[in-house]
Design an enzyme around this catalytic site. Structure first.
Site, short mmCIF file in Angstrom:
data_model
loop_
_atom_site.label_atom_id
_atom_site.label_comp_id
_atom_site.label_asym_id
_atom_site.label_seq_id
_atom_site.Cartn_x
_atom_site.Cartn_y
_atom_site.Cartn_z
N CYS A 242 0.89 -1.18 0.00
CA CYS A 242 0.00 0.00 0.00
C CYS A 242 0.91 1.21 0.00
CB CYS A 242 -0.91 -0.01 1.22
SG CYS A 242 -1.90 -1.52 1.38
N ALA A 244 1.34 4.45 -1.73
CA ALA A 244 1.24 5.90 -1.94
C ALA A 244 1.45 6.67 -0.64
CB ALA A 244 -0.12 6.24 -2.54
N PRO A 245 2.09 7.86 -0.70
CA PRO A 245 2.58 8.56 -1.91
C PRO A 245 4.00 8.19 -2.32
CG PRO A 245 2.81 9.99 -0.02
CD PRO A 245 2.21 8.71 0.50
N GLY A 246 4.57 7.18 -1.67
CA GLY A 246 5.87 6.68 -2.12
C GLY A 246 7.05 7.05 -1.25
N LYS A 248 8.02 5.71 1.66
CA LYS A 248 8.70 4.48 2.10
C LYS A 248 9.23 3.72 0.88
CE LYS A 248 5.73 4.25 6.18
NZ LYS A 248 4.80 5.32 5.78
N ASP A 293 -5.29 -3.21 -6.60
CA ASP A 293 -5.82 -3.45 -5.26
C ASP A 293 -4.99 -4.53 -4.58
OD1 ASP A 293 -7.25 -4.17 -3.00
OD2 ASP A 293 -9.19 -4.25 -4.01
N ASP A 323 2.32 -1.21 4.96
CA ASP A 323 1.99 0.02 5.69
C ASP A 323 0.50 0.21 5.47
OD1 ASP A 323 2.66 2.40 7.18
OD2 ASP A 323 2.34 3.51 5.33
N CYS A 373 -0.30 4.26 11.10
CA CYS A 373 -0.11 5.57 11.73
C CYS A 373 -1.31 5.86 12.64
CB CYS A 373 0.08 6.68 10.70
SG CYS A 373 -1.30 6.86 9.54
#
Length: 474
Positions: A242, A244-246, A248, A293, A323, A373
């Site tokens: 998962c 976005a936004p990139g 990690k 997905d 994440d 988070c």
């Protein structure tokens, strides 16, 4: 006295959170009074920004020292010669820490007012200027060049285009309007630039709008810890499920010295484009991003892999980062959350679907890192307990670096298992007013300790897959 109130939540959500932070295990260990104090501290700290702005250096293109020197010069310009310390994190060598000053009590409010949406307001508290799309109201006669006070409509009650707003609003500081009221609300969709340039924010934090974009990535401290815990190696095939936004994704590629393959998935197409843009900007070629997905990323028929595109064959990745989408209840600053309890609780089943796919896609001996988070027990420690029970092939691993605190009591995990988790808990520090004087008096060790403790709410668990899931099914 604090400038901001504690985070505003629906009563059902606050009670749900409180039940997690005052569960039987915690009450037994801490006592009711201390558990209540910590919970109230959590609610208070969530509405305030962390003590430090954290940036990750793109070590693929430049050395940390070189970027640190460039950043020092940039901050000198931004703050008119005021000297801000820039610290290199001792355990995360590619991370730089810049202290946040505030809340400042001597910022005088102006008669001309601009009200912004809550999301824009949160960004302003972390150093951003006000962009036109974030403005919801402006005083009747506001012109370009006017001194204005900026307020956040934390509960989303202000009507777009209003000339004044007397609802619940929080003072964010002063700035200079770049446009007139008429220009801001002219209805032109292409208006996307800066609407108010902040000059006297309540929290003094550097702006990173187009600052060293090839060399720096603005990233919360725990988000930078995650990729180091994953410990990617050159030549490996890694999945960011998962992505976005990139942030990690690009960190993983940099840690691998851009050697190997990093597959990044996200199901929203414009977010996937953002991953590709970030990879291009940071000069990373090992990243392949797909709009897909993650819950469907496992190839169910055992036909040959199709040119490395999703879905993927079982056990085809060396390391996987999940994440996970989450309730985001650890994000800071966040002065109001309007989510219902149903929305907050909706993430646990989705996380389990993604986790199940990740376990299937991981090769034996491979590493799976799960992170969120958020601060809820259900999305963190309870998920670890569920995973260990559901997948006998998984073992919980010690994390390096260990920057956060241990896991929270309440999910039935053993003391040894809790020590193998990392929970970044905003209630760990009683909020302090920070000024330049206190920074100069503090030791580097004390500042790093504060940066580690007073950050967003976050959670990390690391697993290794000891044997094939096919063996388990026999």
């Amino acid at each position: 006295m604090s400038v901001f109130p504690k985070i505003s939540l629906r009563l059902e959500v606050e009670n749900y959170l409180k039940a997690g932070f005052m569960n039987k295990e915690i009450l037994s260990a801490l006592g009711k009074q201390e558990a209540e104090r910590r919970f109230e501290t959590l609610l208070h700290n969530l509405s305030h920004p962390p003590s430090f702005t954290t940036v990750r250096v793109n070590t693929h293109l430049a050395s940390v020292q070189h970027v640190k020197n460039l950043l020092f010069d940039e901050l000198q310009k931004q703050f008119n010669g005021l000297s801000f310390p820039i610290l290199q994190h001792p355990d995360l060598q590619d991370v730089l820490l810049i202290p946040v000053i505030g809340p400042r009590k001597n910022v005088k409010q102006q008669p001309c007012e601009v009200t912004v949406g809550a999301q824009c307001g949160n960004a302003v508290l972390r150093g951003a200027h006000v962009y036109v799309p974030g403005i919801v109201s402006a005083s009747k006669f506001m012109k370009g060049g006017d001194d204005v006070s900026v307020y956040s409509d934390i509960k989303g009650k202000c009507k777009k285009g209003a000339k004044e707003f007397d609802g619940t609003k929080i003072f964010l500081g002063n700035g200079i309007s770049e446009l007139s009221r008429k220009e801001i609300f002219s209805g032109l969709p292409e208006l996307k630039g800066v609407g108010v340039r902040m000059t006297e924010p309540v929290y003094l934090s550097p702006s990173f709008d187009n600052v060293l974009p090839n060399y720096l990535f603005l990233q919360n401290l725990p988000s930078a810890v995650v990729s180091h815990v994953l410990d990617p190696q050159p030549g490996e095939r890694i999945l960011d499920l998962c992505a976005a936004p990139g942030g990690k994704t690009t960190h993983i590629a940099a840690l691998m010295h851009d050697q190997g393959e990093v597959i990044a998935l996200d199901k929203i197409s414009n977010k996937v484009e953002k991953i590709k843009q970030n990879a291009l900007l940071l000069g990373l070629n090992s990243i392949r991003a797909f709009c897909f997905d993650g819950t469907k990323a496992l190839k169910l028929d055992m036909v040959k892999d199709t040119d490395g595109e999703p879905p993927f064959l079982p056990e085809s990745f060396d390391r996987i980062l999940l994440d996970a989408p989450c309730s985001g209840m650890g994000q800071r600053p966040n002065m109001a959350c309007t989510w219902t309890l149903k929305e907050v609780m909706s993430y646990q089943p989705l996380q389990r679907k993604l986790f199940t796919v990740a376990v299937e896609l991981l090769r034996p001996g491979g590493v799976l890192v799960y992170s969120t988070c958020t601060v809820t027990l259900a999305e963190n420690e309870e998920q670890v307990a569920w995973a260990l029970k559901t997948f006998p092939s998984l073992q919980l691993q010690h994390q390096d670096p260990q920057v956060g605190g241990e896991g929270m009591l309440g999910a039935g995990l053993s003391p040894e298992q809790l020590k193998r988790l990392q929970r970044f808990d905003p209630s760990a520090v009683r909020s302090l007013d920070r000024d330049i004087g206190s920074l100069r008096d503090a030791s580097i060790e004390d500042l790093v300790w504060l940066a580690n403790k007073d950050c967003i709410g976050f959670f990390i668990a690391k697993f290794v897959k000891c044997k094939s899931t096919q063996e388990e099914d026999l």
